[in-house]
Design a protein around this motif. Sequence first.
Motif, short mmCIF file in Angstrom:
data_model
loop_
_atom_site.label_atom_id
_atom_site.label_comp_id
_atom_site.label_asym_id
_atom_site.label_seq_id
_atom_site.Cartn_x
_atom_site.Cartn_y
_atom_site.Cartn_z
N ALA A 1 51.29 63.36 95.74
CA ALA A 1 52.71 63.70 95.60
C ALA A 1 53.16 64.69 96.65
CB ALA A 1 52.98 64.26 94.20
N GLY A 2 52.25 65.52 97.15
CA GLY A 2 52.58 66.47 98.19
C GLY A 2 53.55 67.56 97.77
N VAL A 3 53.50 67.99 96.50
CA VAL A 3 54.42 69.03 96.03
C VAL A 3 53.68 70.20 95.40
CG1 VAL A 3 56.39 67.50 95.67
CG2 VAL A 3 54.72 67.80 93.82
N GLY A 4 52.37 70.29 95.58
CA GLY A 4 51.62 71.37 94.97
C GLY A 4 51.35 71.10 93.50
N ALA A 5 51.28 72.16 92.72
CA ALA A 5 50.96 72.03 91.30
C ALA A 5 52.08 71.30 90.56
CB ALA A 5 50.72 73.39 90.67
N ILE A 6 51.71 70.37 89.69
CA ILE A 6 52.70 69.69 88.85
C ILE A 6 52.64 70.18 87.41
CG2 ILE A 6 52.73 67.64 90.31
CD1 ILE A 6 50.98 66.23 88.23
N GLY A 7 51.78 71.16 87.17
CA GLY A 7 51.69 71.76 85.84
C GLY A 7 50.58 72.78 85.82
N GLY A 8 50.62 73.66 84.84
CA GLY A 8 49.57 74.65 84.72
C GLY A 8 49.87 75.64 83.63
N GLY A 9 48.91 76.49 83.35
CA GLY A 9 49.09 77.49 82.31
C GLY A 9 47.85 78.30 82.12
N GLY A 10 47.66 78.79 80.89
CA GLY A 10 46.50 79.61 80.60
C GLY A 10 46.69 80.43 79.34
N ARG A 11 45.77 81.37 79.18
CA ARG A 11 45.75 82.23 78.00
C ARG A 11 46.54 83.50 78.29
NH1 ARG A 11 43.26 82.62 73.22
NH2 ARG A 11 42.29 80.56 73.44
N TYR A 12 47.24 84.01 77.25
CA TYR A 12 48.00 85.26 77.41
C TYR A 12 47.80 86.11 76.15
CZ TYR A 12 51.31 81.98 75.16
OH TYR A 12 51.89 81.04 74.36
N ASP A 13 46.66 86.75 76.05
CA ASP A 13 46.26 87.41 74.82
C ASP A 13 46.97 88.73 74.55
OD1 ASP A 13 44.63 85.30 74.25
OD2 ASP A 13 42.78 86.25 74.95
N GLY B 1 56.24 70.70 85.38
CA GLY B 1 57.54 70.50 86.01
C GLY B 1 57.92 69.04 86.02
N PHE B 2 58.97 68.68 85.31
CA PHE B 2 59.36 67.27 85.20
C PHE B 2 59.70 66.69 86.56
CE2 PHE B 2 63.18 64.52 85.16
CZ PHE B 2 62.60 63.36 84.70
N GLU B 3 60.47 67.41 87.37
CA GLU B 3 60.86 66.86 88.67
C GLU B 3 59.65 66.59 89.56
OE1 GLU B 3 64.51 68.51 86.92
OE2 GLU B 3 62.46 69.27 87.10
N ARG B 4 58.64 67.44 89.46
CA ARG B 4 57.43 67.21 90.26
C ARG B 4 56.62 66.04 89.71
NH1 ARG B 4 54.96 72.88 92.55
NH2 ARG B 4 56.91 73.66 93.45
N VAL B 5 56.60 65.90 88.40
CA VAL B 5 55.94 64.73 87.81
C VAL B 5 56.64 63.46 88.26
CG1 VAL B 5 55.45 63.53 85.64
CG2 VAL B 5 55.04 65.99 85.82
N ALA B 6 57.98 63.49 88.32
CA ALA B 6 58.74 62.33 88.78
C ALA B 6 58.38 61.98 90.22
CB ALA B 6 60.24 62.60 88.65
N LEU B 7 58.21 62.99 91.07
CA LEU B 7 57.82 62.75 92.46
C LEU B 7 56.41 62.15 92.52
CD1 LEU B 7 59.21 66.00 94.13
CD2 LEU B 7 60.02 63.66 94.53
N ALA B 8 55.52 62.63 91.66
CA ALA B 8 54.16 62.08 91.63
C ALA B 8 54.18 60.62 91.20
CB ALA B 8 53.30 62.92 90.69
N LEU B 9 54.97 60.29 90.18
CA LEU B 9 55.06 58.91 89.73
C LEU B 9 55.63 58.01 90.82
CD1 LEU B 9 56.44 59.58 86.12
CD2 LEU B 9 54.17 58.70 86.70
N ALA B 10 56.63 58.51 91.54
CA ALA B 10 57.22 57.73 92.63
C ALA B 10 56.20 57.52 93.75
CB ALA B 10 58.47 58.43 93.16
N ALA B 11 55.42 58.56 94.06
CA ALA B 11 54.42 58.45 95.12
C ALA B 11 53.34 57.44 94.76
CB ALA B 11 53.79 59.82 95.38
N LEU B 12 53.09 57.27 93.47
CA LEU B 12 52.07 56.32 93.01
C LEU B 12 52.67 54.96 92.64
CD1 LEU B 12 50.01 58.76 90.75
CD2 LEU B 12 49.41 57.94 93.04
N ASN B 13 53.98 54.81 92.95
CA ASN B 13 54.69 53.54 92.70
C ASN B 13 54.69 53.14 91.23
OD1 ASN B 13 55.28 53.04 95.52
ND2 ASN B 13 53.14 52.44 95.77
N VAL B 14 54.77 54.14 90.35
CA VAL B 14 54.91 53.87 88.92
C VAL B 14 56.38 53.62 88.63
CG1 VAL B 14 54.58 54.75 86.59
CG2 VAL B 14 52.92 55.30 88.38
#
Length: 436
Positions: free
Chosen positions: A292-304, A323-336
């Motif tokens: 997709a060429g947009v870096g991270a499309i999601g992430g997180g972690g623990r916040y105790d 990030g929905f918009e980045r997921v959309a770009l990833a889907l487009a890049a993979l021709n989904v």
Amino acid sequence: MAQKIQGCEDLYGDQMRLWQHAVAVARSIFDTFGFEMIETPALEQVATFVHGIGESSDVVRKEMFRVYSAALLDGVMQHGSEDHLKAKQRMALRPEGTAGVVRACVEHNFIQGGANDTRLWYAEAMFRGERPQKGRLRQFHQIGVEWLAAPDPAADAECIMMLMKFYTTMGIPLDKLQLRINSMGDTECRPAYRALVQAYIKKHADSMCEDCLERAEINPLRVFDCKNETCQAIMQDAPLYRDHLCDACAEHYVQTKHFLDQLHLSYIEDPTLVRGLDYYTRTVFEVECPDAGVGAIGGGGRYDNLVELEGGHPCCGLGWALGFERVALALAALNVEPPAPSFPFVYVAYTSQQERMYAFSVSNMLRDSHIRCESSYQMRSLKAQFKQADKYNARYCVVIGEAEVAANEVTLRDMQTHEQERVALDELAAKLKARM
């Protein structure tokens, strides 16, 4: 002509259908894990984000939109600052979802002393004053989960599994995704490690950018996130957290990896991964889709420590956002392919305006029976209505003329075979449902 603000996009057509599909996918997955949906206000007190995200983060320092009413803005301009404002008058548009959800949990006592864990998810617009570019907007959409009072490392692994399951259900194969994980320790081991990194940065101060020198004083771990190539090269030899974890954090990290192995989820250990927000502790993770060429499309972690920072009793937590918009770009890049439009199953046509009221009643009768239908609202000829039915890909056409009205019937036309039959009006819905 009125125009949208740069960095903000209208959601319609394929993108809106994809967003609705993403929310539906999220709901179907999260329900199986016992998560309930929450929506928090787009406007929060500034303190809500400062407490959690941290003064040193770029989000608070540079990107958060501050909001004033016209009256408050006049006062700020007159005083030259907002120091005279009460806390509740200092507002911001939410730049991320976690702080607001935790604030809601504290305010409404969802956690109840940590006796039971709390599982929530959201799908909302976020706002950041960033320079618009591919995959980076000023108004964007996130889907996220927050899980409070779950200290077990198994929760870390399940949280990550939920994220990966979302991507694969949306159509991104696992082999196209890259999961990176790390541990950021806790309040027991972080101060000593923080001092080590700070000393290392100061040792190379002559070669570091101004932002990194400023971060070194406020939160030196953020320097690992710098995009300056010189700073990145210097930080490659900086002390790594994995070598300085306390026994409890090291064991939690080991157990999290064991649970991920049990799920057969492949991952890359990235000792420089620190995430961009100050509230993270222990497990952190990011997911990329390199195609997709947009870096991270999601992430997180623990916040105790975040619940306590927001005014609640000490309680651990973890979560992630994509990030929905980045997921959309990833889907487009993979021709989904995006979800197809929802075409009507039936088109109701009529021969003249004399039959319009009858056609109007038939359309609403079908909708009451949960049958998707369409009709003409532009006084078209019957031939033009048939063309419109074809354009809508309607499977059947209900044709109404003078004879049909007189007999309380309709003519049912199969738009694929062109076969026609007369059907009594009170039998129409049942006949169409049987064919659906």
